[in-house]
Design an enzyme around this catalytic site. Sequence first.
Site, PDB file in Angstrom:
ATOM      1  N   ASP A 136       0.815  -0.974   0.121  1.00  0.00           N
ATOM      2  CA  ASP A 136      -0.014  -0.277  -0.306  1.00  0.00           C
ATOM      3  C   ASP A 136       1.025   0.957   0.051  1.00  0.00           C
ATOM      4  O   ASP A 136       0.280   2.161  -1.007  1.00  0.00           O
ATOM      5  CB  ASP A 136      -0.753  -0.020   1.064  1.00  0.00           C
ATOM      6  CG  ASP A 136      -2.254   0.680   0.807  1.00  0.00           C
ATOM      7  OD1 ASP A 136      -3.119   0.735  -0.059  1.00  0.00           O
ATOM      8  OD2 ASP A 136      -3.270   0.724   1.655  1.00  0.00           O
ATOM      9  N   GLY A 194      -5.897   9.594   8.670  1.00  0.00           N
ATOM     10  CA  GLY A 194      -5.240   9.386   8.673  1.00  0.00           C
ATOM     11  C   GLY A 194      -4.257  10.349   7.495  1.00  0.00           C
ATOM     12  O   GLY A 194      -5.271  10.585   6.401  1.00  0.00           O
ATOM     13  N   ALA A 195      -2.808  10.184   7.301  1.00  0.00           N
ATOM     14  CA  ALA A 195      -2.085  10.372   6.079  1.00  0.00           C
ATOM     15  C   ALA A 195      -1.277   9.257   5.549  1.00  0.00           C
ATOM     16  O   ALA A 195      -2.031   7.939   6.280  1.00  0.00           O
ATOM     17  CB  ALA A 195      -0.773  10.777   6.710  1.00  0.00           C
ATOM     18  N   ASN A 213       1.803   8.625   5.251  1.00  0.00           N
ATOM     19  CA  ASN A 213       2.975   7.153   5.465  1.00  0.00           C
ATOM     20  C   ASN A 213       3.214   6.352   6.258  1.00  0.00           C
ATOM     21  O   ASN A 213       3.784   5.538   6.225  1.00  0.00           O
ATOM     22  CB  ASN A 213       4.131   8.488   6.151  1.00  0.00           C
ATOM     23  CG  ASN A 213       3.512   9.245   6.503  1.00  0.00           C
ATOM     24  OD1 ASN A 213       2.701   9.364   7.128  1.00  0.00           O
ATOM     25  ND2 ASN A 213       4.591   9.938   7.155  1.00  0.00           N
ATOM     26  N   CYS A 247       6.860  13.144   8.781  1.00  0.00           N
ATOM     27  CA  CYS A 247       6.758  14.472   9.389  1.00  0.00           C
ATOM     28  C   CYS A 247       7.792  15.108  10.102  1.00  0.00           C
ATOM     29  O   CYS A 247       8.002  15.706   9.682  1.00  0.00           O
ATOM     30  CB  CYS A 247       5.396  14.718  10.147  1.00  0.00           C
ATOM     31  SG  CYS A 247       5.257  13.572  11.304  1.00  0.00           S
ATOM     32  N   GLU A 261       8.266  22.083   3.071  1.00  0.00           N
ATOM     33  CA  GLU A 261       8.289  20.492   3.093  1.00  0.00           C
ATOM     34  C   GLU A 261       7.746  19.421   1.859  1.00  0.00           C
ATOM     35  O   GLU A 261       6.971  20.146   1.243  1.00  0.00           O
ATOM     36  CB  GLU A 261       7.266  20.083   4.063  1.00  0.00           C
ATOM     37  CG  GLU A 261       7.224  18.579   4.522  1.00  0.00           C
ATOM     38  CD  GLU A 261       5.952  18.031   5.320  1.00  0.00           C
ATOM     39  OE1 GLU A 261       4.852  18.323   4.768  1.00  0.00           O
ATOM     40  OE2 GLU A 261       6.476  17.855   5.989  1.00  0.00           O
ATOM     41  N   LYS A 278       4.049  25.671  16.399  1.00  0.00           N
ATOM     42  CA  LYS A 278       3.501  26.525  15.499  1.00  0.00           C
ATOM     43  C   LYS A 278       2.845  26.046  14.326  1.00  0.00           C
ATOM     44  O   LYS A 278       1.973  25.312  15.478  1.00  0.00           O
ATOM     45  CB  LYS A 278       5.142  27.337  15.049  1.00  0.00           C
ATOM     46  CG  LYS A 278       5.990  27.920  15.803  1.00  0.00           C
ATOM     47  CD  LYS A 278       7.441  28.634  15.313  1.00  0.00           C
ATOM     48  CE  LYS A 278       8.215  28.047  15.050  1.00  0.00           C
ATOM     49  NZ  LYS A 278       9.480  29.328  14.315  1.00  0.00           N
ATOM     50  N   GLY A 308       0.965  21.940  14.528  1.00  0.00           N
ATOM     51  CA  GLY A 308       0.166  21.571  15.303  1.00  0.00           C
ATOM     52  C   GLY A 308      -0.258  21.414  15.809  1.00  0.00           C
ATOM     53  O   GLY A 308       0.173  22.697  16.815  1.00  0.00           O
TER      54      GLY A 308
HETATM   55  P1  NDP Z   1      -3.185  15.759   3.546  1.00  0.00           P
HETATM   56  O1  NDP Z   1      -3.389  16.607   4.402  1.00  0.00           O
HETATM   57  O2  NDP Z   1      -3.360  15.402   1.752  1.00  0.00           O
HETATM   58  O3  NDP Z   1      -4.102  14.455   4.248  1.00  0.00           O
HETATM   59  C1  NDP Z   1      -4.448  14.498   4.692  1.00  0.00           C
HETATM   60  C2  NDP Z   1      -6.152  13.040   5.560  1.00  0.00           C
HETATM   61  O4  NDP Z   1      -6.891  14.122   5.419  1.00  0.00           O
HETATM   62  C3  NDP Z   1      -5.725  12.442   4.514  1.00  0.00           C
HETATM   63  O5  NDP Z   1      -6.636  11.557   4.602  1.00  0.00           O
HETATM   64  C4  NDP Z   1      -6.585  13.570   3.265  1.00  0.00           C
HETATM   65  O6  NDP Z   1      -8.095  12.393   2.448  1.00  0.00           O
HETATM   66  C5  NDP Z   1      -7.617  14.002   4.238  1.00  0.00           C
HETATM   67  N1  NDP Z   1      -7.971  15.209   3.918  1.00  0.00           N
HETATM   68  C6  NDP Z   1      -7.387  16.237   3.041  1.00  0.00           C
HETATM   69  N2  NDP Z   1      -8.756  17.465   2.729  1.00  0.00           N
HETATM   70  C7  NDP Z   1      -9.693  17.358   4.060  1.00  0.00           C
HETATM   71  C8  NDP Z   1     -10.838  18.006   4.740  1.00  0.00           C
HETATM   72  N3  NDP Z   1     -10.125  18.720   3.438  1.00  0.00           N
HETATM   73  N4  NDP Z   1     -11.015  18.244   5.516  1.00  0.00           N
HETATM   74  C9  NDP Z   1     -10.879  16.423   5.668  1.00  0.00           C
HETATM   75  N5  NDP Z   1      -9.944  15.911   6.065  1.00  0.00           N
HETATM   76  C10 NDP Z   1      -9.016  15.747   4.498  1.00  0.00           C
HETATM   77  O7  NDP Z   1      -1.455  14.797   3.904  1.00  0.00           O
HETATM   78  P2  NDP Z   1      -1.423  13.153   3.185  1.00  0.00           P
HETATM   79  O8  NDP Z   1      -2.137  12.211   3.798  1.00  0.00           O
HETATM   80  O9  NDP Z   1      -0.373  13.440   1.933  1.00  0.00           O
HETATM   81  O10 NDP Z   1       0.477  13.647   4.425  1.00  0.00           O
HETATM   82  C11 NDP Z   1       1.500  14.031   4.568  1.00  0.00           C
HETATM   83  C12 NDP Z   1       1.232  14.756   4.935  1.00  0.00           C
HETATM   84  O11 NDP Z   1       1.048  14.345   6.831  1.00  0.00           O
HETATM   85  C13 NDP Z   1       2.758  15.696   5.747  1.00  0.00           C
HETATM   86  O12 NDP Z   1       2.579  17.337   5.176  1.00  0.00           O
HETATM   87  C14 NDP Z   1       3.581  15.314   6.359  1.00  0.00           C
HETATM   88  O13 NDP Z   1       4.378  15.893   6.891  1.00  0.00           O
HETATM   89  C15 NDP Z   1       2.130  15.104   7.657  1.00  0.00           C
HETATM   90  N6  NDP Z   1       2.247  14.455   8.975  1.00  0.00           N
HETATM   91  C16 NDP Z   1       2.210  14.966   9.993  1.00  0.00           C
HETATM   92  C17 NDP Z   1       2.677  13.680  10.801  1.00  0.00           C
HETATM   93  C18 NDP Z   1       2.618  14.161  12.454  1.00  0.00           C
HETATM   94  O14 NDP Z   1       1.799  13.154  13.184  1.00  0.00           O
HETATM   95  N7  NDP Z   1       2.895  15.745  12.993  1.00  0.00           N
HETATM   96  C19 NDP Z   1       2.844  12.857  10.430  1.00  0.00           C
HETATM   97  C20 NDP Z   1       3.214  12.514   9.211  1.00  0.00           C
HETATM   98  C21 NDP Z   1       2.580  13.221   8.222  1.00  0.00           C
HETATM   99  P3  NDP Z   1      -7.309  12.337   1.140  1.00  0.00           P
HETATM  100  O15 NDP Z   1      -6.214  11.394   1.229  1.00  0.00           O
HETATM  101  O16 NDP Z   1      -8.186  11.550   0.222  1.00  0.00           O
HETATM  102  O17 NDP Z   1      -6.482  13.918   0.292  1.00  0.00           O
END
Ligand code: NDP
Length: 483
Positions: A89, A145-146, A148, A279, A380, A450, A453
Amino acid sequence: MEKLPLFINNHPVNGTGKVFTNYNPATGEAIHEVTSASTDDFAKCIASAKKGFKVWSAMSPTARGRILHRASELLRERNDELAQLEVIDTGKPIKEALAVDVISGADCLEYYAGIAASLHGEHIELGGDFAFTRREPLGICAGIGAWNYPIQIACWKAAPALACGNVMIFKPAELTPLTALKVAEIFAEAGMPEGVFNVIQGDGEVGQMLTAHPDIAKVSITGEVGTGKKVMQAAATTLKHVTLELGGKSPILIFEDADIDEAVHGAMLGNFYTQGEICSNGTRVFVHSSIREKFIERLVEKTKNLKVGNPSDPETQVGALISKDHFEKVMQYIHLGKEQKAELLYGGEQVRVEGCEGGYFVQPTIFASGQDDLRIVEEEIFGPVLSLLTFEDEAEVVERANNSPFGLAAGVFTNDIRRAHRVVAQLQAGMCWVNTFNINPVEIPFGGYKQSGIGRENGLAAIEHYTQLKTVYIAMNKMEDPF
Ligand code: NDP
């Protein structure tokens, strides 16, 4: 092709919304179709969660902990199978998935299983009268969830939420819909009542159903800063609690007295593990000018030896980026680095992997920059791209390290104990490491300063974000007429 469902009331249910395709990032091949949640499916999910909350919140915390504990055991027993699913995946190396992804999820369930029974309020003596506080769940929580660390993120959100008596509706990232369903199956098998952990599939629009719904009390999202802002804005209309785990551009500060090998290990772990898709990565590596050449020599030599390859090969150390779009974004940043005259010390090219010709592989890449204001240094990238910067003194490097809208993490390499504490105290980051990097056991709180988060995951701190306090005043004396 197998259709991946939603998971409602402890059962897989085909969604009636849009159907989308799920790809293996290592080959580019379509592996599943996924059915999204429609508004009708979502309404069913909410109804199920409401019922689930009545049952789950009324159970004794010990009983809840027992089920979470059983789920952690099942995760561990299925480590191999689940790690393989995570690899197809996400494109990450099997070596990592076996060692980290499932196990860190299981650790989290086990940790909160142990805490569940000892959550309590306090007694406050008022001289005859007294008060007490009850630590109560919030209700229905949404987890988004994201892509990664899909299984880890599902567990990091579900475990504290459920231990506190909440129920959760979880939406995995569209790119990684597989393993949240496995977590849901395992919860059901462990004896979780229906409706306690439901999974809905879909894109950002489905995410918006979660952030808009008045019956959802809290949203915890892991994602990009821009998405976090949208979620917070949407959550504000019904004043939901939010936990935002967002992006970063974290600094690693390497002082002249550091152990150079240790610092090289830290910089590599903080840039090339999971193909750089982490992240908290330390993508701005500040090295003291007096050790710059030695550091570069060792870093480049070791980076050259990393094996980029088929993620299913146990020897592979760097796997495939998550998608074509993301690959193109990372390559554009590399191109930009070259164009803006950062010095390319190593890498910068796509890698062709035999048997994975359709995959999205990029060489671990090291740029040296004389300026902090290049886009590759400031933004980033979320890929295996390290920016190396040089500094002369402590005050200067602290100021430069803090000069970012992000504040997720930071690392300090030094053997001077006073300097380590002095510097860490000044860094604007929620998670700081001294003489190591990116180690996140579940016992310690994790989250950003900042724009990286709001709120914390893991540790006892997460309990604050999944409960609310009710204060109860008990009058022991007869109430007098106040007028
Ligand atoms: P995204 O912000 O694109 O997506 C995160 C999740 O939010 C996905 O499930 C996405 O759906 C959903 N989403 C998108 N738009 C909306 C909305 N308007 N309302 C509600 N949900 C929404 O992140 P990525 O998946 O691309 O992940 C990478 C990012 O995550 C990087 O910036 C990384 O730094 C951060 N990250 C942070 C971590 C932390 O603990 N601080 C850990 C891991 C990653 P869909 O997938 O369908 O777009």
